[in-house]
Design a protein around this motif. Sequence first.
Motif, PDB file in Angstrom:
ATOM      1  N   LEU A   1       0.842  -1.193   0.000  1.00  0.00           N
ATOM      2  CA  LEU A   1       0.000   0.000   0.000  1.00  0.00           C
ATOM      3  C   LEU A   1       0.877   1.243   0.000  1.00  0.00           C
ATOM      4  CD1 LEU A   1      -2.653  -0.870   2.746  1.00  0.00           C
ATOM      5  CD2 LEU A   1      -2.722  -1.391   0.319  1.00  0.00           C
ATOM      6  N   PRO A   2       0.381   2.340  -0.563  1.00  0.00           N
ATOM      7  CA  PRO A   2       1.127   3.592  -0.442  1.00  0.00           C
ATOM      8  C   PRO A   2       1.050   4.092   0.999  1.00  0.00           C
ATOM      9  CG  PRO A   2      -1.006   3.994  -1.428  1.00  0.00           C
ATOM     10  CD  PRO A   2      -0.868   2.501  -1.312  1.00  0.00           C
ATOM     11  N   PRO A   3       1.898   5.021   1.385  1.00  0.00           N
ATOM     12  CA  PRO A   3       1.780   5.602   2.723  1.00  0.00           C
ATOM     13  C   PRO A   3       0.395   6.223   2.911  1.00  0.00           C
ATOM     14  CG  PRO A   3       3.822   6.287   1.664  1.00  0.00           C
ATOM     15  CD  PRO A   3       2.999   5.611   0.615  1.00  0.00           C
ATOM     16  N   LEU A   4      -0.119   6.122   4.119  1.00  0.00           N
ATOM     17  CA  LEU A   4      -1.402   6.743   4.428  1.00  0.00           C
ATOM     18  C   LEU A   4      -1.357   7.320   5.832  1.00  0.00           C
ATOM     19  CD1 LEU A   4      -3.195   4.733   6.502  1.00  0.00           C
ATOM     20  CD2 LEU A   4      -3.261   3.331   4.450  1.00  0.00           C
ATOM     21  N   SER A   5      -2.292   8.196   6.110  1.00  0.00           N
ATOM     22  CA  SER A   5      -2.377   8.748   7.468  1.00  0.00           C
ATOM     23  C   SER A   5      -3.802   9.187   7.755  1.00  0.00           C
ATOM     24  CB  SER A   5      -1.416   9.933   7.646  1.00  0.00           C
ATOM     25  OG  SER A   5      -1.715  10.992   6.759  1.00  0.00           O
ATOM     26  N   SER A   6      -4.087   9.357   9.043  1.00  0.00           N
ATOM     27  CA  SER A   6      -5.364   9.903   9.486  1.00  0.00           C
ATOM     28  C   SER A   6      -5.103  11.161  10.299  1.00  0.00           C
ATOM     29  CB  SER A   6      -6.127   8.900  10.342  1.00  0.00           C
ATOM     30  OG  SER A   6      -7.251   9.532  10.950  1.00  0.00           O
ATOM     31  N   ILE A   7      -5.733  12.258   9.902  1.00  0.00           N
ATOM     32  CA  ILE A   7      -5.531  13.511  10.641  1.00  0.00           C
ATOM     33  C   ILE A   7      -6.478  13.630  11.830  1.00  0.00           C
ATOM     34  CG2 ILE A   7      -4.669  14.678   8.582  1.00  0.00           C
ATOM     35  CD1 ILE A   7      -7.374  16.226   8.527  1.00  0.00           C
ATOM     36  N   LYS A   8      -7.358  12.645  12.036  1.00  0.00           N
ATOM     37  CA  LYS A   8      -8.316  12.737  13.136  1.00  0.00           C
ATOM     38  C   LYS A   8      -7.644  12.700  14.503  1.00  0.00           C
ATOM     39  CE  LYS A   8     -12.534  11.037  10.852  1.00  0.00           C
ATOM     40  NZ  LYS A   8     -12.060  10.722   9.483  1.00  0.00           N
ATOM     41  N   ALA A   9      -6.403  12.198  14.565  1.00  0.00           N
ATOM     42  CA  ALA A   9      -5.673  12.254  15.829  1.00  0.00           C
ATOM     43  C   ALA A   9      -5.423  13.694  16.253  1.00  0.00           C
ATOM     44  CB  ALA A   9      -4.342  11.517  15.697  1.00  0.00           C
ATOM     45  N   VAL A  10      -5.452  14.612  15.295  1.00  0.00           N
ATOM     46  CA  VAL A  10      -5.249  16.042  15.561  1.00  0.00           C
ATOM     47  C   VAL A  10      -6.573  16.794  15.536  1.00  0.00           C
ATOM     48  CG1 VAL A  10      -4.208  18.177  14.684  1.00  0.00           C
ATOM     49  CG2 VAL A  10      -2.892  16.049  14.691  1.00  0.00           C
ATOM     50  N   THR A  11      -7.356  16.587  14.498  1.00  0.00           N
ATOM     51  CA  THR A  11      -8.579  17.377  14.320  1.00  0.00           C
ATOM     52  C   THR A  11      -9.769  16.835  15.084  1.00  0.00           C
ATOM     53  OG1 THR A  11      -9.298  16.093  12.387  1.00  0.00           O
ATOM     54  CG2 THR A  11      -7.846  17.982  11.981  1.00  0.00           C
ATOM     55  N   GLY A  12      -9.738  15.547  15.460  1.00  0.00           N
ATOM     56  CA  GLY A  12     -10.934  14.893  15.958  1.00  0.00           C
ATOM     57  C   GLY A  12     -11.853  14.547  14.803  1.00  0.00           C
ATOM     58  N   HIS A  13     -12.997  13.959  15.135  1.00  0.00           N
ATOM     59  CA  HIS A  13     -13.957  13.532  14.124  1.00  0.00           C
ATOM     60  C   HIS A  13     -15.098  14.537  14.068  1.00  0.00           C
ATOM     61  CE1 HIS A  13     -16.276  11.334  11.400  1.00  0.00           C
ATOM     62  NE2 HIS A  13     -16.235  10.117  11.920  1.00  0.00           N
ATOM     63  N   SER A  14     -15.137  15.313  13.005  1.00  0.00           N
ATOM     64  CA  SER A  14     -16.148  16.368  12.864  1.00  0.00           C
ATOM     65  C   SER A  14     -17.344  15.918  12.035  1.00  0.00           C
ATOM     66  CB  SER A  14     -15.517  17.626  12.259  1.00  0.00           C
ATOM     67  OG  SER A  14     -14.848  17.324  11.047  1.00  0.00           O
ATOM     68  N   LEU A  15     -17.567  14.610  11.969  1.00  0.00           N
ATOM     69  CA  LEU A  15     -18.768  14.033  11.366  1.00  0.00           C
ATOM     70  C   LEU A  15     -18.961  14.536   9.938  1.00  0.00           C
ATOM     71  CD1 LEU A  15     -21.096  14.198  14.520  1.00  0.00           C
ATOM     72  CD2 LEU A  15     -19.498  12.400  13.828  1.00  0.00           C
ATOM     73  N   GLY A  16     -20.019  15.294   9.671  1.00  0.00           N
ATOM     74  CA  GLY A  16     -20.297  15.725   8.310  1.00  0.00           C
ATOM     75  C   GLY A  16     -19.253  16.629   7.711  1.00  0.00           C
ATOM     76  N   ALA A  17     -18.413  17.242   8.530  1.00  0.00           N
ATOM     77  CA  ALA A  17     -17.339  18.106   8.027  1.00  0.00           C
ATOM     78  C   ALA A  17     -16.028  17.357   7.835  1.00  0.00           C
ATOM     79  CB  ALA A  17     -17.114  19.271   8.992  1.00  0.00           C
ATOM     80  N   ALA A  18     -15.926  16.143   8.386  1.00  0.00           N
ATOM     81  CA  ALA A  18     -14.644  15.438   8.420  1.00  0.00           C
ATOM     82  C   ALA A  18     -14.043  15.262   7.037  1.00  0.00           C
ATOM     83  CB  ALA A  18     -14.807  14.080   9.101  1.00  0.00           C
ATOM     84  N   GLY A  19     -14.846  14.810   6.083  1.00  0.00           N
ATOM     85  CA  GLY A  19     -14.329  14.584   4.740  1.00  0.00           C
ATOM     86  C   GLY A  19     -13.797  15.851   4.106  1.00  0.00           C
ATOM     87  N   ALA A  20     -14.402  16.991   4.420  1.00  0.00           N
ATOM     88  CA  ALA A  20     -13.951  18.259   3.845  1.00  0.00           C
ATOM     89  C   ALA A  20     -12.614  18.690   4.439  1.00  0.00           C
ATOM     90  CB  ALA A  20     -15.006  19.338   4.073  1.00  0.00           C
ATOM     91  N   LEU A  21     -12.477  18.588   5.772  1.00  0.00           N
ATOM     92  CA  LEU A  21     -11.189  18.917   6.380  1.00  0.00           C
ATOM     93  C   LEU A  21     -10.095  18.012   5.823  1.00  0.00           C
ATOM     94  CD1 LEU A  21     -13.079  20.478   8.378  1.00  0.00           C
ATOM     95  CD2 LEU A  21     -11.514  19.772  10.207  1.00  0.00           C
ATOM     96  N   GLU A  22     -10.435  16.749   5.626  1.00  0.00           N
ATOM     97  CA  GLU A  22      -9.439  15.785   5.154  1.00  0.00           C
ATOM     98  C   GLU A  22      -9.127  15.975   3.671  1.00  0.00           C
ATOM     99  OE1 GLU A  22     -11.382  12.275   6.609  1.00  0.00           O
ATOM    100  OE2 GLU A  22     -11.134  13.009   8.663  1.00  0.00           O
ATOM    101  N   ALA A  23     -10.121  16.379   2.883  1.00  0.00           N
ATOM    102  CA  ALA A  23      -9.849  16.676   1.475  1.00  0.00           C
ATOM    103  C   ALA A  23      -8.942  17.893   1.354  1.00  0.00           C
ATOM    104  CB  ALA A  23     -11.162  16.915   0.732  1.00  0.00           C
ATOM    105  N   VAL A  24      -9.190  18.903   2.172  1.00  0.00           N
ATOM    106  CA  VAL A  24      -8.314  20.078   2.173  1.00  0.00           C
ATOM    107  C   VAL A  24      -6.898  19.681   2.583  1.00  0.00           C
ATOM    108  CG1 VAL A  24      -7.836  22.283   3.323  1.00  0.00           C
ATOM    109  CG2 VAL A  24     -10.154  21.761   2.542  1.00  0.00           C
ATOM    110  N   ALA A  25      -6.775  18.843   3.618  1.00  0.00           N
ATOM    111  CA  ALA A  25      -5.456  18.381   4.046  1.00  0.00           C
ATOM    112  C   ALA A  25      -4.756  17.601   2.937  1.00  0.00           C
ATOM    113  CB  ALA A  25      -5.587  17.507   5.299  1.00  0.00           C
ATOM    114  N   THR A  26      -5.506  16.796   2.210  1.00  0.00           N
ATOM    115  CA  THR A  26      -4.934  16.016   1.104  1.00  0.00           C
ATOM    116  C   THR A  26      -4.398  16.935   0.012  1.00  0.00           C
ATOM    117  OG1 THR A  26      -6.481  14.213   1.565  1.00  0.00           O
ATOM    118  CG2 THR A  26      -5.436  14.225  -0.599  1.00  0.00           C
ATOM    119  N   ILE A  27      -5.170  17.941  -0.338  1.00  0.00           N
ATOM    120  CA  ILE A  27      -4.736  18.891  -1.372  1.00  0.00           C
ATOM    121  C   ILE A  27      -3.504  19.662  -0.913  1.00  0.00           C
ATOM    122  CG2 ILE A  27      -5.419  21.002  -2.588  1.00  0.00           C
ATOM    123  CD1 ILE A  27      -8.333  19.789  -2.507  1.00  0.00           C
ATOM    124  N   LEU A  28      -3.481  20.090   0.341  1.00  0.00           N
ATOM    125  CA  LEU A  28      -2.302  20.793   0.866  1.00  0.00           C
ATOM    126  C   LEU A  28      -1.077  19.888   0.840  1.00  0.00           C
ATOM    127  CD1 LEU A  28      -3.900  22.668   3.905  1.00  0.00           C
ATOM    128  CD2 LEU A  28      -3.156  23.662   1.741  1.00  0.00           C
TER     129      LEU A  28
END
Length: 396
Positions: free
Chosen positions: A313-340
């Motif tokens: 597998l390629p490297p992967l990570s979860s930012i929820k250890a920092v941001t927490g789980h924001s439910l309906g917003a989680a995917g958006a925060l993570e998509a922004v993090a992916t683009i950055l």
Amino acid sequence: MTRVVVSGLGIVSPVGCDVDSFWRSLLAGSSAFAEASALPGRGLQVAEVRDADFMTGLAVSASMCDRNALFAVAAARQALVAAGLGEGFPRPERVGVILGNAAGGQCTVDEQYSRLHVLKKRPPPMTVPKVMVSSSASWVSMTTGAAGPSFVTSSACASANHAIGIAIQLLRAGAADIIIAGGTEAPLSAGTLMAWDSMKIMSRTACRPFAAGRNGLMLSEGAGVMVLETQEHAQKRGVRASIEAAGFGFSADAGDMVSPDAGGMERAMALCLADAGMEPSDLAYINAHGTGTRANDRTEVLALTHLFARKPLPPLSSIKAVTGHSLGAAGALEAVATILAMQRSMAPPTAQFDAVDPDCNIDCIPNVGRSMAIPAAMSNSFAFGGLNAALVFKSI
């Protein structure tokens, strides 16, 4: 096929209310978990947006709309300014708003039930507009002048990925030139927190995605927004976007309301790659759903292992250890993090990683960010109810 590009990003989060501070917190592994202000003395830790400066200059206030809508308006304004659209649109009817929001105005619900049952007073007239799940899209539309297709998707933790994915599809279909897309959530009311805590999946110590010591998720709030537009439209404006929103895949487990299914997850990811015209081996990085619960993390790893046909597998990570789980917003925060991560050639770490779990034998970029070229990346969201959504971004 019409190409869709990302021309602006905006963030309101517990670890930063602008893109740069958010990114610095991700790389540093700096979380903002503290006892929930709505439930003092319970020992329940959440990540709250405590910096009220995000509201400076907004055309709305807390008396007009719920906290989730305030987050959305602030993040949308940032994204539009970054996209060079802060002064308005030449054709507002060609600009849409699609946001993910799982629960709507939960803070308003708690406030008004307390007013009704404790104070014995009627709710004020604006209660219904504040509670409506669709209100965040309405407020972004009204404050920006976007008059095109505008609505909210509500699919639990996959809401934001569904919103972004549908925005991609509408842009490809010619229904709009620009769509303000993402997700927002403000679920940290006393009633909502007690309901989540009753499921026995919330950690009292730390959110540790994929680690042997993980013992649950931690809830949070915030909003992530991106400006998506057709590449042709961006070029006509003189914008040279560096990231394409290249793929979207979604599926349903059709199984259990709370138990995740690797087959459904794998199917969403495979459809996403097919939509982007890519193979699994084309991915350089994956931003995982990675909630920190034992079942979810293990199932996501199993789905990825099947998707890659047991190849590395390629490297992967979860930012929820920092941001927490924001439910309906989680995917958006993570998509922004992916683009950055793609733009800055740096993959954010999985913070709080204390020990390897044999059931999650993956390279989860533990604790320290990794400098690496990321020409293509996937961002996953897998929700209660078996609703799965994956996004793929690639460099142009």
